[in-house]
Design a protein around this motif. Sequence first.
Motif, PDB file in Angstrom:
ATOM      1  N   PHE A   1       3.583  -1.724 -11.315  1.00 13.66           N
ATOM      2  CA  PHE A   1       4.835  -2.365 -10.936  1.00 13.66           C
ATOM      3  C   PHE A   1       5.016  -3.644 -11.753  1.00 13.66           C
ATOM      4  O   PHE A   1       4.074  -4.419 -11.925  1.00 13.66           O
ATOM      5  CB  PHE A   1       4.839  -2.729  -9.452  1.00 13.66           C
ATOM      6  CG  PHE A   1       4.952  -1.545  -8.535  1.00 13.66           C
ATOM      7  CD1 PHE A   1       6.196  -1.099  -8.105  1.00 13.66           C
ATOM      8  CD2 PHE A   1       3.818  -0.874  -8.101  1.00 13.66           C
ATOM      9  CE1 PHE A   1       6.303  -0.010  -7.254  1.00 13.66           C
ATOM     10  CE2 PHE A   1       3.918   0.205  -7.248  1.00 13.66           C
ATOM     11  CZ  PHE A   1       5.156   0.645  -6.825  1.00 13.66           C
ATOM     12  N   SER A   2       6.215  -3.849 -12.247  1.00 14.14           N
ATOM     13  CA  SER A   2       6.605  -5.097 -12.891  1.00 14.14           C
ATOM     14  C   SER A   2       7.639  -5.771 -12.001  1.00 14.14           C
ATOM     15  O   SER A   2       8.308  -5.105 -11.205  1.00 14.14           O
ATOM     16  CB  SER A   2       7.193  -4.836 -14.277  1.00 14.14           C
ATOM     17  OG  SER A   2       6.290  -4.122 -15.093  1.00 14.14           O
ATOM     18  N   PHE A   3       7.785  -7.078 -12.140  1.00 13.96           N
ATOM     19  CA  PHE A   3       8.784  -7.797 -11.348  1.00 13.96           C
ATOM     20  C   PHE A   3       9.867  -8.328 -12.270  1.00 13.96           C
ATOM     21  O   PHE A   3       9.612  -9.176 -13.122  1.00 13.96           O
ATOM     22  CB  PHE A   3       8.128  -8.921 -10.540  1.00 13.96           C
ATOM     23  CG  PHE A   3       7.451  -8.434  -9.297  1.00 13.96           C
ATOM     24  CD1 PHE A   3       8.074  -8.517  -8.059  1.00 13.96           C
ATOM     25  CD2 PHE A   3       6.206  -7.829  -9.374  1.00 13.96           C
ATOM     26  CE1 PHE A   3       7.458  -8.033  -6.906  1.00 13.96           C
ATOM     27  CE2 PHE A   3       5.573  -7.340  -8.232  1.00 13.96           C
ATOM     28  CZ  PHE A   3       6.201  -7.449  -6.996  1.00 13.96           C
TER      29      PHE A   3
ATOM     30  N   PRO B   1      10.360  -5.610  -7.547  1.00 14.74           N
ATOM     31  CA  PRO B   1       9.520  -4.661  -8.292  1.00 14.74           C
ATOM     32  C   PRO B   1      10.290  -3.491  -8.890  1.00 14.74           C
ATOM     33  O   PRO B   1      11.194  -2.932  -8.259  1.00 14.74           O
ATOM     34  CB  PRO B   1       8.524  -4.177  -7.236  1.00 14.74           C
ATOM     35  CG  PRO B   1       9.209  -4.365  -5.931  1.00 14.74           C
ATOM     36  CD  PRO B   1      10.081  -5.578  -6.100  1.00 14.74           C
ATOM     37  N   VAL B   2       9.909  -3.132 -10.102  1.00 17.69           N
ATOM     38  CA  VAL B   2      10.412  -1.946 -10.794  1.00 17.69           C
ATOM     39  C   VAL B   2       9.237  -1.297 -11.516  1.00 17.69           C
ATOM     40  O   VAL B   2       8.172  -1.900 -11.663  1.00 17.69           O
ATOM     41  CB  VAL B   2      11.533  -2.283 -11.809  1.00 17.69           C
ATOM     42  CG1 VAL B   2      12.733  -2.924 -11.129  1.00 17.69           C
ATOM     43  CG2 VAL B   2      11.004  -3.183 -12.919  1.00 17.69           C
TER      44      VAL B   2
ATOM     45  N   LEU C   1      -0.022  -5.616  -8.889  1.00 19.99           N
ATOM     46  CA  LEU C   1      -0.873  -6.793  -8.940  1.00 19.99           C
ATOM     47  C   LEU C   1      -0.215  -7.917  -8.148  1.00 19.99           C
ATOM     48  O   LEU C   1       0.983  -8.133  -8.241  1.00 19.99           O
ATOM     49  CB  LEU C   1      -1.096  -7.231 -10.392  1.00 19.99           C
ATOM     50  CG  LEU C   1      -1.776  -6.204 -11.307  1.00 19.99           C
ATOM     51  CD1 LEU C   1      -1.840  -6.730 -12.727  1.00 19.99           C
ATOM     52  CD2 LEU C   1      -3.175  -5.863 -10.795  1.00 19.99           C
ATOM     53  N   GLY C   2      -0.985  -8.623  -7.368  1.00 12.44           N
ATOM     54  CA  GLY C   2      -0.429  -9.714  -6.584  1.00 12.44           C
ATOM     55  C   GLY C   2       0.127  -9.221  -5.261  1.00 12.44           C
ATOM     56  O   GLY C   2       0.067  -8.033  -4.923  1.00 12.44           O
TER      57      GLY C   2
ATOM     58  N   ILE D   1       0.828  -1.208   0.000  1.00 15.97           N
ATOM     59  CA  ILE D   1       0.000   0.000   0.000  1.00 15.97           C
ATOM     60  C   ILE D   1       0.862   1.257   0.000  1.00 15.97           C
ATOM     61  O   ILE D   1       0.593   2.219  -0.728  1.00 15.97           O
ATOM     62  CB  ILE D   1      -0.960  -0.001   1.205  1.00 15.97           C
ATOM     63  CG1 ILE D   1      -1.983  -1.137   1.069  1.00 15.97           C
ATOM     64  CG2 ILE D   1      -1.679   1.341   1.340  1.00 15.97           C
ATOM     65  CD1 ILE D   1      -2.888  -1.306   2.268  1.00 15.97           C
ATOM     66  N   GLU D   2       1.908   1.249   0.806  1.00 14.21           N
ATOM     67  CA  GLU D   2       2.801   2.408   0.868  1.00 14.21           C
ATOM     68  C   GLU D   2       3.479   2.647  -0.475  1.00 14.21           C
ATOM     69  O   GLU D   2       3.634   3.805  -0.917  1.00 14.21           O
ATOM     70  CB  GLU D   2       3.854   2.197   1.950  1.00 14.21           C
ATOM     71  CG  GLU D   2       3.325   2.297   3.366  1.00 14.21           C
ATOM     72  CD  GLU D   2       4.355   1.935   4.409  1.00 14.21           C
ATOM     73  OE1 GLU D   2       4.476   2.672   5.407  1.00 14.21           O
ATOM     74  OE2 GLU D   2       5.052   0.906   4.231  1.00 14.21           O
ATOM     75  N   LEU D   3       3.896   1.578  -1.141  1.00 13.16           N
ATOM     76  CA  LEU D   3       4.571   1.718  -2.433  1.00 13.16           C
ATOM     77  C   LEU D   3       3.606   2.209  -3.513  1.00 13.16           C
ATOM     78  O   LEU D   3       3.968   3.045  -4.349  1.00 13.16           O
ATOM     79  CB  LEU D   3       5.197   0.385  -2.845  1.00 13.16           C
ATOM     80  CG  LEU D   3       6.379  -0.079  -1.995  1.00 13.16           C
ATOM     81  CD1 LEU D   3       6.820  -1.477  -2.409  1.00 13.16           C
ATOM     82  CD2 LEU D   3       7.544   0.899  -2.104  1.00 13.16           C
ATOM     83  N   GLU D   4       2.399   1.688  -3.508  1.00 10.04           N
ATOM     84  CA  GLU D   4       1.410   2.133  -4.496  1.00 10.04           C
ATOM     85  C   GLU D   4       1.101   3.614  -4.327  1.00 10.04           C
ATOM     86  O   GLU D   4       0.974   4.354  -5.308  1.00 10.04           O
ATOM     87  CB  GLU D   4       0.142   1.294  -4.375  1.00 10.04           C
ATOM     88  CG  GLU D   4       0.298  -0.125  -4.885  1.00 10.04           C
ATOM     89  CD  GLU D   4      -0.985  -0.931  -4.785  1.00 10.04           C
ATOM     90  OE1 GLU D   4      -1.234  -1.756  -5.676  1.00 10.04           O
ATOM     91  OE2 GLU D   4      -1.733  -0.722  -3.793  1.00 10.04           O
TER      92      GLU D   4
END
Length: 232
Positions: free
Chosen positions: A49-51, A39-40, A23-24, A12-15
């Motif tokens: 975010f992509s992993f 995540p990047v 997602l996920g 939540i903090e990162l979003e």
Amino acid sequence: MCGRYSLSKSKIELEERFQAEMLGDFKPRYNIAPTQLVPVITSDSPKGFSFFYWGITPDFAKNKPVSQKFINARAESVHEKVSFRQSFQRRRCLVPADGFFEWKKLGKKTKIPYHFTLENGEAFAFAGIWEEFENEFGENNHTFLILTTNPNPLVSEIHDRMPVILKREDEKKWIDKYSNEEELKKMLGTYSTDEMLSYTVSPLVNSVMNDSPAVIRKTSPMDQFGNYTLFG
């Protein structure tokens, strides 16, 4: 060089911080190391975010495993290097973090780990570039590396390089495909000492198997063998 970093914030903090959807599930990470999936936020997908795996495989090295060798690139020359030039021009990314580690050498056998963070404790973004390649199984893998620059006075006491920490106002421009080369190079300077702090942490960080809050907890200086030292 930047070979370990932390990302101890919640999903939540990162979003909220990066205004991007994740997602996920995501669990806070305290000891991120090369080859790991983290995540990047990329120039191709700036709203999510992509992993990706940390450790880039350049265009000329097809069908190779995720590399531990190419985990960093020098910001001063990344736009000139054949191995990284296309990624710099077309495939840039934000690498969310809230700290990074370096080791202070005190003699042949003594190394003291330090954790570097922003003074306000907030998350930030390293400047990164990413690449896509096909592995030996025919699967597409995505990898990234972190750009490094000259250290500020705080980091220079420990190491001769530091990761590029982007100013918050430059983050969107860094992953904007329409930013020109001169604009991009201006973003790759050394982050201000006044906005950072550092402290010694436990030798737990030396093992990638340790990934808990204890890794980033402030401790008295100890060498890699766990012996207390008088040096800070």
